[in-house]
Design a protein around this motif. Structure first.
Motif, PDB file in Angstrom:
ATOM      1  N   ALA A  32      27.025  19.145   0.874  1.00  0.00           N
ATOM      2  CA  ALA A  32      25.688  19.740   0.973  1.00  0.00           C
ATOM      3  C   ALA A  32      25.745  21.098   1.674  1.00  0.00           C
ATOM      4  CB  ALA A  32      24.732  18.801   1.703  1.00  0.00           C
ATOM      5  N   GLU A  33      26.558  21.191   2.712  1.00  0.00           N
ATOM      6  CA  GLU A  33      26.695  22.473   3.415  1.00  0.00           C
ATOM      7  C   GLU A  33      27.362  23.509   2.519  1.00  0.00           C
ATOM      8  OE1 GLU A  33      27.012  21.001   8.055  1.00  0.00           O
ATOM      9  OE2 GLU A  33      28.821  21.023   6.816  1.00  0.00           O
ATOM     10  N   LYS A  91      27.295  23.651  -0.778  1.00  0.00           N
ATOM     11  CA  LYS A  91      26.326  24.045  -1.807  1.00  0.00           C
ATOM     12  C   LYS A  91      25.267  24.952  -1.223  1.00  0.00           C
ATOM     13  CE  LYS A  91      24.329  24.181  -5.745  1.00  0.00           C
ATOM     14  NZ  LYS A  91      24.873  25.094  -6.741  1.00  0.00           N
ATOM     15  N   THR A  92      24.806  24.637  -0.038  1.00  0.00           N
ATOM     16  CA  THR A  92      23.792  25.470   0.613  1.00  0.00           C
ATOM     17  C   THR A  92      24.336  26.862   0.896  1.00  0.00           C
ATOM     18  OG1 THR A  92      22.811  23.497   1.586  1.00  0.00           O
ATOM     19  CG2 THR A  92      22.252  25.612   2.611  1.00  0.00           C
ATOM     20  N   PHE A 124      18.146  24.221   7.982  1.00  0.00           N
ATOM     21  CA  PHE A 124      17.923  22.795   8.223  1.00  0.00           C
ATOM     22  C   PHE A 124      19.114  21.958   7.762  1.00  0.00           C
ATOM     23  CE2 PHE A 124      13.493  23.976   8.784  1.00  0.00           C
ATOM     24  CZ  PHE A 124      13.133  23.161   9.840  1.00  0.00           C
ATOM     25  N   VAL A 125      19.785  22.385   6.700  1.00  0.00           N
ATOM     26  CA  VAL A 125      20.962  21.646   6.224  1.00  0.00           C
ATOM     27  C   VAL A 125      22.060  21.684   7.274  1.00  0.00           C
ATOM     28  CG1 VAL A 125      22.774  21.606   4.472  1.00  0.00           C
ATOM     29  CG2 VAL A 125      20.415  22.019   3.787  1.00  0.00           C
ATOM     30  N   PHE A 126      22.218  22.828   7.941  1.00  0.00           N
ATOM     31  CA  PHE A 126      23.281  22.977   8.936  1.00  0.00           C
ATOM     32  C   PHE A 126      22.863  22.481  10.312  1.00  0.00           C
ATOM     33  CE2 PHE A 126      24.884  25.697   5.646  1.00  0.00           C
ATOM     34  CZ  PHE A 126      26.250  25.502   5.729  1.00  0.00           C
ATOM     35  N   LYS A 127      21.599  22.187  10.493  1.00  0.00           N
ATOM     36  CA  LYS A 127      21.090  21.739  11.801  1.00  0.00           C
ATOM     37  C   LYS A 127      21.653  20.383  12.184  1.00  0.00           C
ATOM     38  CE  LYS A 127      17.872  21.486  15.137  1.00  0.00           C
ATOM     39  NZ  LYS A 127      18.591  21.264  16.357  1.00  0.00           N
ATOM     40  N   TYR A 142      33.372  21.468   5.969  1.00  0.00           N
ATOM     41  CA  TYR A 142      31.948  21.383   5.646  1.00  0.00           C
ATOM     42  C   TYR A 142      31.677  20.193   4.731  1.00  0.00           C
ATOM     43  CZ  TYR A 142      32.269  26.291   7.085  1.00  0.00           C
ATOM     44  OH  TYR A 142      32.511  27.446   7.769  1.00  0.00           O
ATOM     45  N   SER A 143      30.458  19.677   4.806  1.00  0.00           N
ATOM     46  CA  SER A 143      30.048  18.641   3.857  1.00  0.00           C
ATOM     47  C   SER A 143      29.765  19.307   2.508  1.00  0.00           C
ATOM     48  CB  SER A 143      28.786  17.926   4.356  1.00  0.00           C
ATOM     49  OG  SER A 143      27.668  18.797   4.279  1.00  0.00           O
ATOM     50  N   GLY A 153      15.347  27.017   4.855  1.00  0.00           N
ATOM     51  CA  GLY A 153      15.715  25.701   4.351  1.00  0.00           C
ATOM     52  C   GLY A 153      17.199  25.434   4.551  1.00  0.00           C
ATOM     53  N   ALA A 154      18.023  26.466   4.329  1.00  0.00           N
ATOM     54  CA  ALA A 154      19.472  26.327   4.531  1.00  0.00           C
ATOM     55  C   ALA A 154      19.787  26.007   5.989  1.00  0.00           C
ATOM     56  CB  ALA A 154      20.183  27.602   4.097  1.00  0.00           C
TER      57      ALA A 154
END
Length: 117
Positions: free
Chosen positions: A68-69, A71-72, A111-114, A65-66, A108-109
């Protein structure tokens, strides 16, 4: 470690770390008496175990995972753990406002994984 285990293990570790951290941050709310310094030390003691799970979870998870992913994921897990904790341990009600607010955060989460739009 197999790729599927590398993807799943950080999630399980983040769930465990959030259980510890939720007790460290909010478990003392049921303690009505006692010096604040003892409460703080007890919370630090609990949080120690949270770090033993969170740090390795992020290091292992970063292979899949990145940042950002990760953290999300952690934020969504935090809300889920807190919702269960507040109802079962603190005896508070989970209202429609809470559920709607949490749903917006989960949206919102998503969208981070999209991926890139």
């Amino acid at each position: 470690m197999s790729p599927s285990w590398t993807a799943l293990l950080p999630i399980l570790m983040l769930i465990g770390s959030n259980v510890f951290m939720t007790f460290a941050w909010y478990g003392h709310l049921k303690v009505e008496k006692g010096p604040l310094w003892i409460i703080v030390l007890a919370s630090w003691g609990i949080a120690f175990f949270e770090y033993w799970l969170a740090v390795p979870a992020n290091r292992i998870g970063h292979a899949v995972y990145s940042a950002a992913e990760l953290k999300t994921m952690q934020e969504v897990i935090t809300l889920a753990v807190f919702a269960v904790f507040s109802v079962t341990y603190l005896g508070e009600r989970l209202t429609a406002n809470h559920v709607i607010g949490f749903a917006f955060i989960a949206l919102g989460a998503a969208f981070v994984f999209k991926g890139p739009l």
